[in-house]
Write an enzyme that holds these catalytic residues in place. Structure first.
Site: not given
Ligand code: MN
Length: 720
Positions: A76-77
């Site tokens: 996600e990051d």
């Protein structure tokens, strides 16, 4: 921050065969890819996945779960892809990380589009492998512990609500009691900090007041049991502020009435000892009736086992006892995580007692219809909700009983305001239809549409109801204001004044309104007459009016005296057939107009009242023929002054109808002098309107014009 070797040591402590190398690689990889990212707390981002892994070591989960925790935010990051993770850590870990990432993408409370497919994946991800949920819960726990670093209160609140509604129940569902308690208490602290603080203060006070009461009770309980041959380890357990709060709400009890604030866990060696300890406690202390529960022979659905009872124990204190074995205690605290079986060199993906999860999986494999899928897979916490989909597949989650109107407003306020119809699963259905799980709902909108007052009768969501109510109120007010202003304009004009909103300035206080609009709206709604207002602005108006009436009647008398057989009011209308010197007035019930067929009724002391020939009031006089006076208008008398005619009107309760009404009357040179709404339904307004007209022909013209207006349902002369 937990150091690399510490984390490995913690895992090794409960799983000596753990893959140390994989743990080390995951630690270094996550630290590297998160790089210089910073948390809101100011800590390096990597501290977060590390803390999540740390929380999971307390639950003694397997190495794959710990590695997943370390990697859970990388997709996600960071630039990391699922392929990277598969290559570096294997397919198993990659699947877990993928599952956690999917859970993370679902924000239940957000207004953002919620994909049906994602919801399916949510259920799938967590049911395929319960470890996904374990990591997600630990992730949420750490985020809740650091919630105060988030600055925006709305965001903190949203996360807290989501935690309370979704994650805490899930934790409970898989038996992670400690996790559930902490999540709830952290959310409680955000959502209701004052309540939490006052409960904490109260608990502190009780603890101080009790002094070493808890240790004394523990000592005596232990002695009582050991005297009877049971070795038990006893721990005092204080409830969390939230659980105290919940009990107070649930049972509507005050703080002092909660008996089980003091609860004790009695851990014994075997199931037999559980029952023996129970017997000893019941023998030694008076039992509090209704508190005994045997979750030992009948475990809770999440696997929880224990004997519960309440007694007036040592020092006559009312206490709760939870008696269980060490194994049961482990399950009670760690839930599903307590069932990992490392010695057998494998992970039981779903502990056998989690029937709901197995059922879920089963249905997922066999369900064809989305409806069937949702109907069967809904968790208990979703029981009051229905899940529906937009044609694009966005998930809209609504309370049970919701209708397409609720759905439309949930999609967007604009969509709600403009909705004219709905297709449910492709078929046109009434807006009041109740939605069912899995329905696909297509809202048909029209720019011309506005919220209908009738929607309030069946919409269930607060949002829809509030919007409709607000809209209807605004609309009504607008209508009333227009109507009221028209009435006032004419009333002012009649007295030779020019109307303006400014003119009302000084009298607003007299009527207790803030603005001229308010006063106009109230006049429009029939709560004040135009004359009331004129009188207030120009004191003395009404008095003069009365005086002139008396004078006029006097004049009429004089005239009648001269011109036998005919009468006249102040306006110069003359009536044939009146007895000379007799007072005359027009009946309020039927408001006769020049041109109407009329009759006079002699009333002692009041003179003659003129009614229209079809006035219903005349029914009262059928047996008093002596009082009937044959009268008629004096034809040929030019008369341009106003008479008041009264009509009864039914108007559709739709936007603009009252406005139409007043402009139709004005366009036909009529003037509303008074208006009274006699009945109001969601569909119609019924009202009586007094209109100043020249004669019956004029009124008939106004009525014809009103009938031609589509918003006006029926128009007739009032007949008493
Ligand atoms: Mn995270």
């Amino acid at each position: 921050m937990i150091r690399q070797f510490e984390l490995v040591e913690r895992v090794k402590a409960y799983d000596p065969s753990a893959d140390e190398d994989a743990l080390n690689r995951a630690y270094v990889f996550a630290m590297k890819v998160h790089g210089s990212q910073i948390r809101l707390s100011g800590d390096p981002y990597f501290s977060h996945p590390l803390e999540v892994a740390g929380i999971l070591t307390e639950y003694k989960v397997d190495v794959a779960s710990i590695i997943t925790a370390l990697l859970h935010d990388t997709i996600e990051d960071t630039e990391t892809t699922l392929e990277d993770i598969t290559r570096l850590f294997g397919k198993g870990v990659a699947q877990l990380v993928d599952g956690v990432t999917k859970l993370t993408r679902i924000e239940f409370q957000s207004d953002q589009a919620k994909q049906a497919e994602n919801f399916r994946k949510f259920i799938l991800a967590m049911s395929e492998d319960i470890r996904v949920l374990l990591v997600k819960l630990a992730d949420r726990l750490h985020n809740m512990r650091t919630l105060h670093f988030i600055e925006k209160p709305e965001k903190r609140r949203r996360i807290a609500v989501e935690t309370m509604d979704i994650y805490a129940p899930l934790a409970e569902r898989i038996g992670m009691q400690g996790m559930k308690n902490e999540l709830e208490d952290l959310a409680f602290g955000e959502l209701n900090p004052d309540a939490r603080k006052s409960i904490l203060n109260r608990l502190d006070f009780l603890r101080e007041k009790g002094g070493d009461l808890v240790p004394r009770i523990i000592a005596e309980l232990e002695k009582t049991l050991s005297d009877n041959g049971i070795q038990a380890s006893i721990r005092g357990r204080e409830k969390t502020p939230f659980s105290v709060w919940e009990k107070m709400q649930e049972k509507d009890l005050g703080f002092e009435q909660l008996s089980d604030i003091m609860a004790f866990r009695v851990i014994v060696d075997s199931v037999e000892d559980c029952y023996r300890a129970l017997g000893i406690a019941h023998g030694a202390y008076p039992v509090v009736p209704g508190r005994f529960k045997d979750y030992l022979s009948t475990p809770k659905p999440n696997g929880y086992q224990s004997l519960h009872t309440g007694v007036f124990g040592p020092e006559r204190q009312r206490i709760e006892l939870q008696i269980r074995t060490a194994d049961m205690h482990d399950v009670a605290e760690h839930g599903v995580a307590a069932h990992w079986n490392y010695k057998q060199n494998g992970v039981s993906k779903t502990a056998p007692q989690y029937r709901w999860l197995r059922e879920l999986l089963d249905i997922l494999e066999h369900a064809e219809e989305p409806e069937e899928f949702l109907e069967h897979t809904k968790l208990e916490m979703f029981k009051d909700q229905v899940f529906c989909f937009t044609p694009r597949g966005d998930l809209i989650n609504l309370p049970r009983g919701a209708t397409p109107v609720d759905f439309a407003y949930a999609v967007h306020s604009e969509v709600g305001d403009r909705c004219v119809g709905a297709k449910i699963n492709g078929r046109m259905m009434p807006l009041r239809s109740e939605l069912r799980n899995g329905d696909q709902v297509e809202i048909i909108t029209s720019k011309a549409q506005t919220p209908s007052p009738t929607w309030e009768n069946f919409a269930v969501t607060g949002k829809a109801r509030a919007r409709v109510r607000r809209y209807v109120r605004l609309l009504e007010r607008d209508e009333y204001t227009k109507l009221g202003r028209a009435i006032l304009e004419r009333a002012f004009q009649e007295e030779g004044h020019e109307y303006s909103d400014m003119a009302l300035g000084d009298v607003l206080a007299v009527f207790h309104y803030q603005t001229a609009e308010d006063l106009c709206a109230e006049v429009g709604a029939g709560h004040h007459t135009g004359r009331d207002v004129v009188e207030a602005v120009y004191p003395g108006t009404r008095k003069r009016k009365k005086d002139s009436k008396v004078v006029a009647l006097g004049k009429a008398r004089t005239r009648l005296g001269k011109e036998q057989g005919s009468g006249s009011d102040q306006t110069g209308v003359s009536i044939k057939g009146l007895i000379p010197g007799m007072a005359m007035h027009f009946a309020d019930c039927c408001h006769p107009l020049p041109g109407d067929r009329i009759v006079g009724i002699v009333t002692t002391g009041k003179g003659v009242t003129i009614h229209t020939i079809d006035c219903e009031t005349l029914g009262e006089f059928v047996d008093a023929s002596e009082r009937w006076l044959d009268v008629s208008w004096n034809v040929g008398n030019e008369d341009n002054t106003a008479h008041v005619g009264r009509i009864h009107l039914t108007v559709l309760n739709v936007p603009g109808s009252l406005g139409d009404l007043s402009s139709v009357i004005a366009n036909n040179e009529g003037n509303i002098s008074n208006l009274k709404i006699t009945n109001r339904s969601p569909q119609f307004f019924e009202m009586l309107i007094d209109i100043e007209v020249r004669d019956v022909k004029h009124l008939t013209g106004v009525m014809a014009a009103l009938r031609a207006d589509p918003a006006i349902n029926s128009v007739e002369r009032a007949r008493g």
